[in-house]
Design a protein around this motif. Structure first.
Motif, PDB file in Angstrom:
ATOM      1  N   UNK A  12       2.886  86.133  87.679  1.00  0.00           N
ATOM      2  CA  UNK A  12       4.249  85.755  88.069  1.00  0.00           C
ATOM      3  C   UNK A  12       5.250  85.909  86.927  1.00  0.00           C
ATOM      4  N   UNK A  13       4.787  85.705  85.683  1.00  0.00           N
ATOM      5  CA  UNK A  13       5.684  85.802  84.536  1.00  0.00           C
ATOM      6  C   UNK A  13       5.835  87.242  84.025  1.00  0.00           C
ATOM      7  N   UNK A  14       5.251  88.211  84.736  1.00  0.00           N
ATOM      8  CA  UNK A  14       5.388  89.615  84.374  1.00  0.00           C
ATOM      9  C   UNK A  14       4.301  90.149  83.455  1.00  0.00           C
ATOM     10  N   UNK A  15       3.411  89.284  82.984  1.00  0.00           N
ATOM     11  CA  UNK A  15       2.334  89.715  82.105  1.00  0.00           C
ATOM     12  C   UNK A  15       1.306  90.498  82.910  1.00  0.00           C
ATOM     13  N   UNK A  16       0.952  91.680  82.399  1.00  0.00           N
ATOM     14  CA  UNK A  16      -0.054  92.522  83.042  1.00  0.00           C
ATOM     15  C   UNK A  16      -1.407  92.230  82.416  1.00  0.00           C
ATOM     16  N   UNK A  17      -2.424  91.991  83.268  1.00  0.00           N
ATOM     17  CA  UNK A  17      -3.762  91.671  82.770  1.00  0.00           C
ATOM     18  C   UNK A  17      -4.809  92.501  83.500  1.00  0.00           C
ATOM     19  N   UNK A  18      -5.915  92.691  82.811  1.00  0.00           N
ATOM     20  CA  UNK A  18      -7.108  93.266  83.412  1.00  0.00           C
ATOM     21  C   UNK A  18      -8.252  92.326  83.055  1.00  0.00           C
ATOM     22  N   UNK A  19      -9.026  91.930  84.037  1.00  0.00           N
ATOM     23  CA  UNK A  19     -10.078  90.941  83.868  1.00  0.00           C
ATOM     24  C   UNK A  19     -11.418  91.637  83.630  1.00  0.00           C
ATOM     25  N   UNK A  20     -11.897  91.594  82.389  1.00  0.00           N
ATOM     26  CA  UNK A  20     -13.182  92.218  82.047  1.00  0.00           C
ATOM     27  C   UNK A  20     -14.305  91.196  81.929  1.00  0.00           C
ATOM     28  N   UNK A  21     -14.115  90.017  82.528  1.00  0.00           N
ATOM     29  CA  UNK A  21     -15.177  89.011  82.566  1.00  0.00           C
ATOM     30  C   UNK A  21     -16.001  89.232  83.834  1.00  0.00           C
ATOM     31  N   UNK A  22     -17.167  88.577  83.956  1.00  0.00           N
ATOM     32  CA  UNK A  22     -17.987  88.772  85.158  1.00  0.00           C
ATOM     33  C   UNK A  22     -17.613  87.873  86.340  1.00  0.00           C
ATOM     34  N   UNK A  23     -16.457  87.206  86.268  1.00  0.00           N
ATOM     35  CA  UNK A  23     -16.034  86.310  87.354  1.00  0.00           C
ATOM     36  C   UNK A  23     -14.523  86.368  87.508  1.00  0.00           C
ATOM     37  N   UNK A  24     -14.037  85.951  88.650  1.00  0.00           N
ATOM     38  CA  UNK A  24     -12.587  85.917  88.845  1.00  0.00           C
ATOM     39  C   UNK A  24     -11.986  84.822  87.967  1.00  0.00           C
ATOM     40  N   UNK A  25     -10.705  84.972  87.689  1.00  0.00           N
ATOM     41  CA  UNK A  25      -9.982  84.009  86.848  1.00  0.00           C
ATOM     42  C   UNK A  25      -8.870  83.405  87.695  1.00  0.00           C
ATOM     43  N   UNK A  26      -8.775  82.083  87.666  1.00  0.00           N
ATOM     44  CA  UNK A  26      -7.707  81.388  88.374  1.00  0.00           C
ATOM     45  C   UNK A  26      -6.664  80.949  87.352  1.00  0.00           C
ATOM     46  N   UNK A  27      -5.503  81.583  87.415  1.00  0.00           N
ATOM     47  CA  UNK A  27      -4.397  81.248  86.526  1.00  0.00           C
ATOM     48  C   UNK A  27      -3.488  80.255  87.232  1.00  0.00           C
ATOM     49  N   UNK A  28      -2.939  79.331  86.452  1.00  0.00           N
ATOM     50  CA  UNK A  28      -1.910  78.418  86.940  1.00  0.00           C
ATOM     51  C   UNK A  28      -0.639  78.784  86.187  1.00  0.00           C
ATOM     52  N   UNK A  29       0.370  79.190  86.943  1.00  0.00           N
ATOM     53  CA  UNK A  29       1.624  79.625  86.327  1.00  0.00           C
ATOM     54  C   UNK A  29       2.304  78.438  85.640  1.00  0.00           C
ATOM     55  N   UNK A  30       3.233  78.730  84.746  1.00  0.00           N
ATOM     56  CA  UNK A  30       3.870  77.691  83.938  1.00  0.00           C
ATOM     57  C   UNK A  30       4.601  76.638  84.759  1.00  0.00           C
ATOM     58  N   UNK A  31       4.905  76.934  86.035  1.00  0.00           N
ATOM     59  CA  UNK A  31       5.545  75.929  86.887  1.00  0.00           C
ATOM     60  C   UNK A  31       4.567  74.823  87.294  1.00  0.00           C
TER      61      UNK A  31
END
Length: 128
Positions: A12-31
Motif C-alpha cells: 500500500x505504501x508503494x514499496x515493491x517486494x518479492x518474497x523469497x521465503x518458503x511461506x506467505x508473509x502477512x504485512x500490516x500497513x502503517x495505518x
C-alpha cells in the motif's frame, strides 16, 4: 528459476517486494488496519552455514561462530531482480546477501506471535 514481474507485489505504501521465503508473509500497513498477504515467489533464497573457529577462551574447548554464505543460484537470482524491488528473505539469507536482501521486522505488538498470527512492517526491514 529466474525472476519475472509476476513475483513482485506492491504494498500500500508503494514499496515493491518479492518474497523469497518458503511461506506467505502477512504485512500490516502503517495505518494498523490494512493487511496485505504476499505469497512466496517460488524461489527460496538459501544460504550455506559455515563454521569459523574463533580464539578459544578455555583450554580443551573449541569456540566457533556460524556465518552464512551466498549460493551461486541465489546470486544469479538476486542479480536478476530490478534494484527498486526489495528481496525479502530469512534473517540467515539476509546475512549472506548483505545489501541485496532484507529480513522482516514485526509490526509493533506482533513480536512474539506464531507465524500464522504474525504481522510484519511494510516500512521497516532488517539489513546486513
Amino acid at each position: 528459476m529466474m525472476f519475472n514481474e509476476n513475483m513482485v507485489y506492491i504494498l500500500e505504501n508503494g514499496v515493491k517486494v518479492i518474497n523469497t521465503t518458503p511461506h506467505s508473509i502477512t504485512f500490516l500497513e502503517s495505518d494498523g488496519e490494512t493487511i496485505t498477504i504476499v505469497p512466496e515467489c517460488g524461489f527460496i533464497l538459501n544460504a550455506n552455514p559455515v563454521e569459523v573457529e574463533i580464539e578459544s577462551q578455555r583450554e580443551g574447548v573449541k569456540f566457533v561462530k556460524t556465518v552464512f554464505e551466498a549460493t551461486k543460484e541465489g546470486n544469479e537470482f538476486i542479480n536478476s531482480i530490478p534494484s527498486d524491488v526489495l528481496v525479502v528473505s530469512s534473517l540467515l539469507a539476509a546475512q549472506a546477501y548483505p545489501g541485496k536482501a532484507v529480513a522482516l521486522t514485526p509490526f509493533p505488538g506482533y513480536e512474539r506471535k506464531p507465524i500464522p498470527e504474525k504481522r510484519m512492517n511494510t516500512d521497516k526491514f532488517t539489513v546486513f
